[in-house]
Design a protein around this motif. Structure first.
Motif, PDB file in Angstrom:
ATOM      1  N   SER A 195      -3.593  -1.144  -8.683  1.00 14.72           N
ATOM      2  CA  SER A 195      -3.020  -2.831  -7.570  1.00 14.72           C
ATOM      3  C   SER A 195      -2.708  -3.583  -8.721  1.00 14.72           C
ATOM      4  O   SER A 195      -1.593  -4.241  -8.820  1.00 14.72           O
ATOM      5  N   CYS A 232       3.452   5.514  -5.440  1.00 12.44           N
ATOM      6  CA  CYS A 232       3.621   5.544  -7.205  1.00 12.44           C
ATOM      7  C   CYS A 232       2.134   6.730  -7.698  1.00 12.44           C
ATOM      8  O   CYS A 232       1.764   5.617  -8.833  1.00 12.44           O
ATOM      9  N   ARG A 282       2.332   1.451  -3.915  1.00 12.27           N
ATOM     10  CA  ARG A 282       1.117   2.451  -4.346  1.00 12.27           C
ATOM     11  C   ARG A 282       1.569   3.849  -4.665  1.00 12.27           C
ATOM     12  O   ARG A 282       0.908   4.638  -5.625  1.00 12.27           O
ATOM     13  N   LEU A 340       0.738  -2.896 -10.153  1.00 13.08           N
ATOM     14  CA  LEU A 340       1.554  -2.993  -9.571  1.00 13.08           C
ATOM     15  C   LEU A 340       1.716  -4.394  -9.172  1.00 13.08           C
ATOM     16  O   LEU A 340       3.267  -4.098  -8.468  1.00 13.08           O
ATOM     17  N   ARG A 370       0.894  -1.769   0.216  1.00 15.63           N
ATOM     18  CA  ARG A 370       0.026   0.341   0.317  1.00 15.63           C
ATOM     19  C   ARG A 370       0.649   1.359   0.409  1.00 15.63           C
ATOM     20  O   ARG A 370       0.565   2.090  -0.270  1.00 15.63           O
ATOM     21  N   ASP A 392      -1.089   6.453  -6.464  1.00 10.57           N
ATOM     22  CA  ASP A 392      -2.007   5.345  -6.798  1.00 10.57           C
ATOM     23  C   ASP A 392      -2.809   4.439  -8.014  1.00 10.57           C
ATOM     24  O   ASP A 392      -3.533   4.056  -8.108  1.00 10.57           O
TER      25      ASP A 392
END
Length: 128
Positions: A57, A52, A49, A60, A46, A54
């Protein structure tokens, strides 16, 4: 998607030369950003992420799988992600490119016909 590795055909090279494999890996969306964000230390999924912007997911997760397969990132016992020694070497090797890109941006901005033109490079040290 197959993780680019030296010795196997990659984008731009049927021979899989090591440099071409590295460029293919780092040319994938968000790959460099993940390496950049992990250079200061391990991060949980999290937190990474969030650093980055957001990103999704699923993207990522895919980039982490590729970087783990490429042995640039590993997962720590506490489920954080960190650069391996090879990943730290990659970050160090890419650092001069950051310096060069700032010089390049300055050069382009100085020779731009209209400094306010969209696309005029920002020479600030932003996150990659």
């Amino acid at each position: 998607m197959v993780t680019p590795t030296p010795g196997r055909p990659v984008r731009g090279s049927t021979t899989g030369r090591p440099l071409m494999a590295a460029l293919d890996l780092f040319g994938r969306r968000w790959s460099l950003r993940v390496v950049w964000e992990l250079h200061e230390g391990a991060l949980g999924f999290r937190a990474l992420r969030g650093r980055c912007g957001d990103m999704s997911s699923s993207v990522l997760r895919q980039r982490l799988v590729e970087l783990i397969e490429a042995r640039l990132v590993h997962q720590t016992p506490d489920s954080h992600y960190a650069l391996t020694p090879l990943g730290r070497q990659a970050y160090t090797a890419l650092s001069p490119l950051v310096d060069w890109s700032a010089t390049w941006a300055t050069e382009l901005a100085e020779h731009s016909p209209d400094p306010g033109t969209p696309g005029t490079p920002d020479t600030g040290q932003e996150r990659t």
